[in-house]
Write an enzyme that holds these catalytic residues in place. Structure first.
Site, PDB file in Angstrom:
ATOM      1  N   THR A 195      25.920  49.310 -46.182  1.00  0.00           N
ATOM      2  CA  THR A 195      24.581  48.807 -46.463  1.00  0.00           C
ATOM      3  C   THR A 195      24.091  48.069 -45.222  1.00  0.00           C
ATOM      4  OG1 THR A 195      23.254  47.549 -48.050  1.00  0.00           O
ATOM      5  CG2 THR A 195      25.371  46.595 -47.389  1.00  0.00           C
ATOM      6  N   SER A 196      22.804  47.742 -45.202  1.00  0.00           N
ATOM      7  CA  SER A 196      22.236  47.127 -44.002  1.00  0.00           C
ATOM      8  C   SER A 196      23.001  45.877 -43.571  1.00  0.00           C
ATOM      9  CB  SER A 196      20.767  46.755 -44.247  1.00  0.00           C
ATOM     10  OG  SER A 196      19.992  47.912 -44.473  1.00  0.00           O
TER      11      SER A 196
ATOM     12  N   ARG B 291      21.266  38.619 -53.760  1.00  0.00           N
ATOM     13  CA  ARG B 291      20.569  38.464 -52.479  1.00  0.00           C
ATOM     14  C   ARG B 291      19.061  38.587 -52.672  1.00  0.00           C
ATOM     15  NH1 ARG B 291      19.777  41.479 -47.286  1.00  0.00           N
ATOM     16  NH2 ARG B 291      18.772  39.882 -46.012  1.00  0.00           N
TER      17      ARG B 291
ATOM     18  N   SER C 274       5.960   9.759 -12.310  1.00  0.00           N
ATOM     19  CA  SER C 274       4.626   9.710 -12.905  1.00  0.00           C
ATOM     20  C   SER C 274       3.623  10.272 -11.913  1.00  0.00           C
ATOM     21  CB  SER C 274       4.255   8.272 -13.269  1.00  0.00           C
ATOM     22  OG  SER C 274       2.872   8.170 -13.598  1.00  0.00           O
TER      23      SER C 274
ATOM     24  N   ARG D 103       9.552  50.969 -41.747  1.00  0.00           N
ATOM     25  CA  ARG D 103       9.574  49.574 -42.196  1.00  0.00           C
ATOM     26  C   ARG D 103      10.991  49.119 -42.535  1.00  0.00           C
ATOM     27  NH1 ARG D 103       5.097  47.910 -39.884  1.00  0.00           N
ATOM     28  NH2 ARG D 103       3.264  49.106 -40.538  1.00  0.00           N
TER      29      ARG D 103
ATOM     30  N   HIS E  14      20.897  -5.776 -33.849  1.00  0.00           N
ATOM     31  CA  HIS E  14      19.484  -5.915 -34.228  1.00  0.00           C
ATOM     32  C   HIS E  14      18.580  -5.830 -33.000  1.00  0.00           C
ATOM     33  CE1 HIS E  14      20.999  -7.376 -38.139  1.00  0.00           C
ATOM     34  NE2 HIS E  14      21.851  -8.083 -37.405  1.00  0.00           N
TER      35      HIS E  14
ATOM     36  N   ARG F 126      16.190  34.543 -38.618  1.00  0.00           N
ATOM     37  CA  ARG F 126      15.912  35.063 -37.272  1.00  0.00           C
ATOM     38  C   ARG F 126      15.396  33.961 -36.355  1.00  0.00           C
ATOM     39  NH1 ARG F 126      14.809  40.995 -37.031  1.00  0.00           N
ATOM     40  NH2 ARG F 126      15.068  41.853 -39.119  1.00  0.00           N
TER      41      ARG F 126
END
Length: 515
Positions: free
Chosen positions: A140-141, A358, A318, A114, A188, A367
């Site tokens: 670290t990751s 974090r 179309s 995991r 306009h 992601r």
């Protein structure tokens, strides 16, 4: 009827699934190993964006970049005296590009652990066994995930910038070609004083120049996260180097240089600040708003039959109305621009919800959001390139639309001409008012052309200036300095910017749409 559950569907054999393919309900879940057309595909991949942008955010690029980061870290640590063998470095270099069969191993390891980063540390160690014990040493990751993301942000922006410059170049060429062609202006969404076709295009270009500036600034502001450890304090690296602060700083500097960045952030938490994502995606979102606005202008012009986007020989507008020439490129650009415009909200919300050093609620949304923002910006640029390469102008229709309104606009000039001949301004004003209302009734109630000028010619009061009417209604008298503004804008604001991208633009050809 018994409902087929997800678990039972996945456990069914491929042969059984194939035999029942024509009788399955919409709730059936196909077995593993299905073909691509049996699962959802993001249309950004399958329909809209370029191969190079898809490759940049591909799994192979992502995990191969992690391996490069691990190699750069090991090389730098070795150069600073850590016990890392030449064989370890050699094996890492030989396996930087993750192979297809390694994805399965990493997937299986992640299912067990995991943890995606540790799954790929293990997978890399399998093909580089001499390095298995030193991969990710002290890191670290976020050393690999965040530094890789910064590389992708940088390289993605580098892909977008010359494409945007190319669009600007094509549009300024268009603006210069049509700088003198008068066109009805609108405020306009109602007829207003005249502009020119080229001047209106400069409005689009001005917005795109702002986008180019914003994206370039976001790209130039990027720095590397570098080697910072679990909470950004570099404590793990200080431990590895036995309290030698200079070596820790040198390590950060070496890895930053290897990644192609000029500098790294001095301050970080476990991640680089998610405020950086906000900066980048706000620049892209602002560009999305430009795309939507410009595309809607073109759609309105197509509705008036003044300007059309390219329409191919065999293109069908179309399925029912064979005569239709729908502006599908501009409609798609409106849609994609709207999607891109809203991606920065995710970045802002994610940044605002980060706690202290974090929280992991940033992961899944990044992601999705970051790659899709870049792929959408790329898709918008493909459309803009295609549209700006083949805009079709219809001068006769533009002239017709002008003449439906110009007689009213010319009335002030006509009144002044009467005054110059010694006539009364008040009498001239009243004569013009009455004739104008009569002409307006003909246009609105009878659906006929504006005949105000013909009415003026037939009215005795205006006989002294009848010979001047052609001059008084010359469209060149109503466009002001529009042509001169286009020339100055091109020379002073557009060309100096495009000069910076001249070499890169040469490789950006006219883009054909996939669909």
């Amino acid at each position: 009827m018994e409902t087929i559950t997800a678990s039972s569907a996945f456990s069914a054999s491929k042969n059984e699934a194939s035999a029942k393919s024509h009788s399955k309900s919409s709730h059936d879940v196909p077995p593993s190993g299905v073909l691509p057309n049996d699962v959802y595909q993001n249309p950004l991949n399958s329909r809209y964006c370029s191969q190079e942008m898809k490759h940049l955010f591909s799994p192979r690029m992502r995990f191969s970049t992690w391996r490069k980061l691990w190699l750069w870290l090991a090389e730098a640590e070795k150069s600073l005296g850590l016990a890392i063998s030449d064989e370890a470095i050699s094996q890492m270099k030989a396996h930087l590009d993750i192979q297809d069969e390694e994805f399965a191993l990493a997937e299986e390891e992640e299912k067990r652990r995991r943890h995606d980063v540790m799954a790929h540390v293990h997978t890399f160690g399998v093909v580089a066994p001499a390095a298995a014990g030193i991969i990710h040493w002290g890191a670290t990751s976020c050393y690999c995930t965040d530094n890789a993301d910064l590389i992708f942000l940088r390289d993605g922006l580098d892909l977008l910038l010359p494409k945007l410059a190319t669009v600007i170049k094509k549009l300024i060429d268009f603006a210069m070609e049509y700088k003198d062609m008068a066109a009805l202006g609108f405020t306009h969404l109602q007829p207003a004083q005249l502009t020119t076709v080229g001047k209106r295009a400069c409005l689009w270009i001005q917005h795109l120049l702002m986008d180019l500036r914003n994206i370039k600034r976001a790209r130039d502001d990027l720095r590397f996260r570098g080697v910072k450890g679990t909470t950004g304090t570099q404590a793990s690296f200080l431990e590895i180097f036995h309290g030698d602060h200079e070596k820790v700083e040198k390590l950060d500097e070496l890895v930053t240089e290897k990644a192609g960045f000029k500098s790294a952030y001095i301050i970080s938490s476990q991640t680089y600040s998610r405020k950086i994502d906000v900066d980048v995606l706000q620049a892209l979102s602002s560009f999305g708003a430009t795309c939507e606005q410009m595309a809607q202008d073109i759609r309105h012009l197509a509705n008036m039959k003044e300007i059309e986007e390219p329409f191919e020989k065999d293109q069908i507008g179309s399925s029912a109305m064979a005569y239709k020439r729908n502006p599908m490129r501009s409609e798609r650009l409106t849609s994609l621009g709207r999607f891109l415009k809203n991606t920065s909200i995710n970045a802002s919300d994610t940044f605002a919800s980060q706690w202290f050093e974090r929280t992991l609620d940033d992961s899944a949304i990044r992601r999705l959001t970051i790659p899709q923002a870049f792929l959408t910006a790329d898709a918008c640029l493909i459309l803009l390139n295609n549209i700006s390469s083949g805009l079709v102008v219809y001068p006769a229709v533009i002239r017709k639309n002008i003449m439906a309104e110009l007689p009213f606009m010319a009335t002030e000039n006509i009144i002044m001409a009467i005054c110059a001949q010694g006539g009364s301004r008040q009498e001239a004003h009243e004569e013009v008012r009455v004739l104008s209302h009569q002409a307006a009734d003909v246009v609105k109630k009878e659906g006929k052309e504006n005949d105000l000028i013909e009415r003026i010619k037939r009215t005795p009061f205006f006989q002294p200036i009848v010979g001047q009417l052609d001059s008084l209604t010359d469209t060149r008298k109503f466009i002001g300095r529009a042509p001169q503004q286009v020339v100055r804008f091109a020379a002073e604001e557009v060309e100096p910017v495009l000069a910076r991208y001249r070499d890169q633009m040469r490789s950006t050809a006219t883009t054909e749409l996939k669909v």
